[in-house]
Design a protein around this motif. Sequence first.
Motif, PDB file in Angstrom:
ATOM      1  N   ALA A 126       0.829  -1.208   0.000  1.00  0.00           N
ATOM      2  CA  ALA A 126       0.000   0.000   0.000  1.00  0.00           C
ATOM      3  C   ALA A 126       0.860   1.253   0.000  1.00  0.00           C
ATOM      4  O   ALA A 126       0.596   2.195  -0.764  1.00  0.00           O
ATOM      5  CB  ALA A 126      -0.925  -0.010   1.217  1.00  0.00           C
ATOM      6  N   ILE A 127       1.890   1.271   0.812  1.00  0.00           N
ATOM      7  CA  ILE A 127       2.790   2.427   0.861  1.00  0.00           C
ATOM      8  C   ILE A 127       3.427   2.650  -0.505  1.00  0.00           C
ATOM      9  O   ILE A 127       3.475   3.781  -1.012  1.00  0.00           O
ATOM     10  CB  ILE A 127       3.871   2.250   1.952  1.00  0.00           C
ATOM     11  N   GLN A 128       3.907   1.585  -1.112  1.00  0.00           N
ATOM     12  CA  GLN A 128       4.545   1.703  -2.422  1.00  0.00           C
ATOM     13  C   GLN A 128       3.564   2.245  -3.461  1.00  0.00           C
ATOM     14  O   GLN A 128       3.893   3.176  -4.200  1.00  0.00           O
ATOM     15  CB  GLN A 128       5.090   0.348  -2.870  1.00  0.00           C
ATOM     16  N   LEU A 129       2.367   1.682  -3.520  1.00  0.00           N
ATOM     17  CA  LEU A 129       1.389   2.124  -4.525  1.00  0.00           C
ATOM     18  C   LEU A 129       0.894   3.547  -4.271  1.00  0.00           C
ATOM     19  O   LEU A 129       0.767   4.330  -5.214  1.00  0.00           O
ATOM     20  CB  LEU A 129       0.206   1.155  -4.563  1.00  0.00           C
ATOM     21  N   ILE A 130       0.614   3.872  -3.017  1.00  0.00           N
ATOM     22  CA  ILE A 130       0.156   5.229  -2.715  1.00  0.00           C
ATOM     23  C   ILE A 130       1.260   6.235  -3.043  1.00  0.00           C
ATOM     24  O   ILE A 130       0.994   7.298  -3.604  1.00  0.00           O
ATOM     25  CB  ILE A 130      -0.288   5.338  -1.238  1.00  0.00           C
ATOM     26  N   GLN A 139      -9.435   2.586   3.873  1.00  0.00           N
ATOM     27  CA  GLN A 139      -9.233   3.513   4.986  1.00  0.00           C
ATOM     28  C   GLN A 139      -8.586   2.796   6.172  1.00  0.00           C
ATOM     29  O   GLN A 139      -7.752   3.366   6.865  1.00  0.00           O
ATOM     30  CB  GLN A 139     -10.549   4.147   5.417  1.00  0.00           C
ATOM     31  N   GLY A 140      -8.924   1.528   6.382  1.00  0.00           N
ATOM     32  CA  GLY A 140      -8.292   0.746   7.439  1.00  0.00           C
ATOM     33  C   GLY A 140      -6.805   0.561   7.182  1.00  0.00           C
ATOM     34  O   GLY A 140      -5.993   0.569   8.116  1.00  0.00           O
ATOM     35  N   ILE A 141      -6.454   0.395   5.907  1.00  0.00           N
ATOM     36  CA  ILE A 141      -5.032   0.285   5.536  1.00  0.00           C
ATOM     37  C   ILE A 141      -4.327   1.603   5.835  1.00  0.00           C
ATOM     38  O   ILE A 141      -3.243   1.626   6.426  1.00  0.00           O
ATOM     39  CB  ILE A 141      -4.870  -0.087   4.047  1.00  0.00           C
ATOM     40  N   LEU A 142      -4.950   2.711   5.441  1.00  0.00           N
ATOM     41  CA  LEU A 142      -4.374   4.030   5.682  1.00  0.00           C
ATOM     42  C   LEU A 142      -4.167   4.259   7.180  1.00  0.00           C
ATOM     43  O   LEU A 142      -3.104   4.721   7.610  1.00  0.00           O
ATOM     44  CB  LEU A 142      -5.282   5.116   5.096  1.00  0.00           C
TER      45      LEU A 142
END
Length: 193
Positions: free
Chosen positions: A14-18, A50-53
């Motif tokens: 997620a960090i990489q894609l965002i 949003q839970g990932i964020l």
Amino acid sequence: MSSQLTAERILDAAIQLISEKGYAAATTRSIAELAGVNEVTVFRHYGNKQGILKAIIDKYSYGPVLQETIQFDITYELERDLLHFSSKYFQSMLPIKDLVLIAFKEVGTFPEIDEEIANIPRFLKEQLMGYFSEMKKRGKILDVNVEEASLSFIAVNFGHFISHIRLGSNVTDLDIKELLKTSVFIFSRGLTP
């Protein structure tokens, strides 16, 4: 694969894609693909995007670091403590610098980002207010509004952080550690009776 390892892989993806594509383009499906898991696994661990964020912010937030620092590393010597806070702040923020920049780029676009991001300075403010209140009780700082002092200190540190990651040596070649030392010295002098 352990559940903890899977959760970490999802957050890393997620960090990489965002960071690369922005919040909107980082779908749960694309996160799952990059993490090498099924999309259902993403939902099981985090519920939704949003839970990932929230998990990313919780993992990398400076708030718990500051809370622990205040609890265990405080000397009640203003300049020393504030320099310690500033150094820890920088160490905590650098790993998520791309996310911080994207949060600014997408501010107002996704209310869930705004709400999660606002939790960070709110928590920092509360921790610093407790510290400054104790320093006032001990007679080590002037009788100032501790909320104003806390927000000012956050602004100084955040300003240096943004300038450092966004503009780098285009503005100055000063060493960031020396710059933080000078800022903390000036800030401390302004609060010292």
